[in-house]
Write an enzyme that holds these catalytic residues in place. Sequence first.
Site, PDB file in Angstrom:
ATOM      1  CB  THR A 152      44.882  17.595  28.257  1.00  0.00           C
ATOM      2  OG1 THR A 152      45.452  17.568  26.950  1.00  0.00           O
ATOM      3  CG2 THR A 152      44.979  19.001  28.830  1.00  0.00           C
ATOM      4  NE  ARG A 167      41.579  18.792  28.517  1.00  0.00           N
ATOM      5  CZ  ARG A 167      40.772  19.015  27.488  1.00  0.00           C
ATOM      6  NH1 ARG A 167      39.568  19.525  27.713  1.00  0.00           N
ATOM      7  NH2 ARG A 167      41.135  18.734  26.251  1.00  0.00           N
ATOM      8  CG  HIS A 189      45.441  16.508  18.774  1.00  0.00           C
ATOM      9  ND1 HIS A 189      45.379  15.145  18.913  1.00  0.00           N
ATOM     10  CD2 HIS A 189      45.433  17.015  20.026  1.00  0.00           C
ATOM     11  CE1 HIS A 189      45.317  14.830  20.198  1.00  0.00           C
ATOM     12  NE2 HIS A 189      45.355  15.953  20.899  1.00  0.00           N
ATOM     13  CG  HIS A 245      47.959  12.890  23.430  1.00  0.00           C
ATOM     14  ND1 HIS A 245      47.186  12.858  24.553  1.00  0.00           N
ATOM     15  CD2 HIS A 245      47.558  13.995  22.743  1.00  0.00           C
ATOM     16  CE1 HIS A 245      46.358  13.883  24.573  1.00  0.00           C
ATOM     17  NE2 HIS A 245      46.558  14.589  23.469  1.00  0.00           N
TER      18      HIS A 245
END
Length: 531
Positions: free
Chosen positions: A80, A163, A296, A472
């Site tokens: 991410t 973020r 997820h 990922h």
Amino acid sequence: MNKIFFILFFVASHLISNECLAQTIPTNKPKIIVGLMVDQMRWDYLYKYQDRYGDGGFKRLLNQGFSCENTMIRHAPTVTACGHASVYTGSVPAINGIIENSWYDRSWGREISNVEDTTVTGVGGNAKQNRSPRNLLTTTIGDELRIATNYQSKVVGISIKDRGAILPGGHTANAAFWEGSGKFTTSTYYMDALPDWVKEFNNRDWDKILMPNGWHTLYPIDTYILSDKDDKDYETVFSGEEKPVFPHKAPISRTPFGNTWTLEFAKVAIEGYKLGQGNFTDLLAVSLSSPDKIGHAYGPNSIEVEDNYLRLDKDLEDLFNYLDKRFGKNGYLFFITADHGADHSPGYLEENRIPTGVLTGEVFKGLDQELTKKFGTSGIILAKSGYQLYLDYDVLSKIGVDKITAANYIIDRLKQVPGIETAFLTEALASATYPEPVKTMLINGYNPKRSGDIVIVKSAGWKGGSRIGATHGDWNPYDAHIPLVWMGTGIRPGKTHRSVGMTDIAPTLAALLNIQQPSGCIGQVITEITD
């Protein structure tokens, strides 16, 4: 005399004309750019559920916009923080410094968050929201837009994840807002108190407004024929649930309603900051975090993921209708992309006889024991962050072992572990024997001041941790192939299958706005998208 008067009149008129032009948005520039990043959106989601999409969401994007069908991430790891930084800087972790969601910092003696900043405190939430963009080493397209307009353009970042709001906004953003304790919060890097309109938004009970009865499927559950069965032993069971089945009692951020909540806040932010109403183009960077949380937990072939995108399609239609009404159909530029994709859960791959496996923490515990036996001391591996290992130089110095010797031994041992394709000494990646584009992706992900000493490459389909859920982070197309569709001011309908990079978005925006590219930009302008 008449001649002199005419010359003076012409010069004055020319100056007035230029002044007016300087104070208004040129007709070929949008009033606002809305960048939407969908956290964990694989490229194939554009088409997989297309038969059930309405005409105003994803279908409108593909029919009226320009799709870059072969957009790839140019770095590894595909996570991410790296993805958000790369899109808006036009750069890669090697240059912009955002090498992971978190990494081990030798000067701090611990792992730190990519946006952690101990010099600021949280505003509107808990004090732990000490976040800022200071760890980002380059400018963003938002920074360059602000600089080019003498800070008269406005830039705002919004996301559930810190973020996802902070990195796209850059260093000079007017504001960034993210979720903290169920509310949209910020930090003292941006302001000392939340605006009244944010407080008013936070005071509404969005859980009851958007999901009063929990998360049910949008359509009858037996019509979700492109997904697996609802009850799988490799799906996550949340607190308060006995099985991973509908209806869910998950928090709003772990449901598709988190997307709706975020986009509703984005609209309020447009109003609150009067975005798109000034003399220069503004930028709103929105990131939808809920798809990542859903992916997820349940994996790409789950009913939960399908329902998320069917609902997101309706959210997009609502957003486009709002933008049309506020700015006019040609008054804004919109693009949608993702920070990364996702692999399937090992449980799903096992069922379908596709190569997979799980790398557990026992692998690294065993490696520590082997190192102790080999070199007579423990603690040679100082830290593991993501799939990078940091060596303890002080321990190696005490036992008289150089870094290369220790690293080569570790790499040899790692290569014998099932599920580890290979491993490299990071500072020697340039001379490594490995196929492209993987080698370059690893090089692009390596920052000499922040990265570990050893990078591990997992085998295709393998997952760290457990067989439950999906994840990922790897170079493979399931993680690195992302959507990119443009729509709005100056964009012609169409598509290209030419390979473009995530790093090409920022320079393309710079070209459309006639401003400088971000300071670490290495991408290329996507020239096909314009009329």
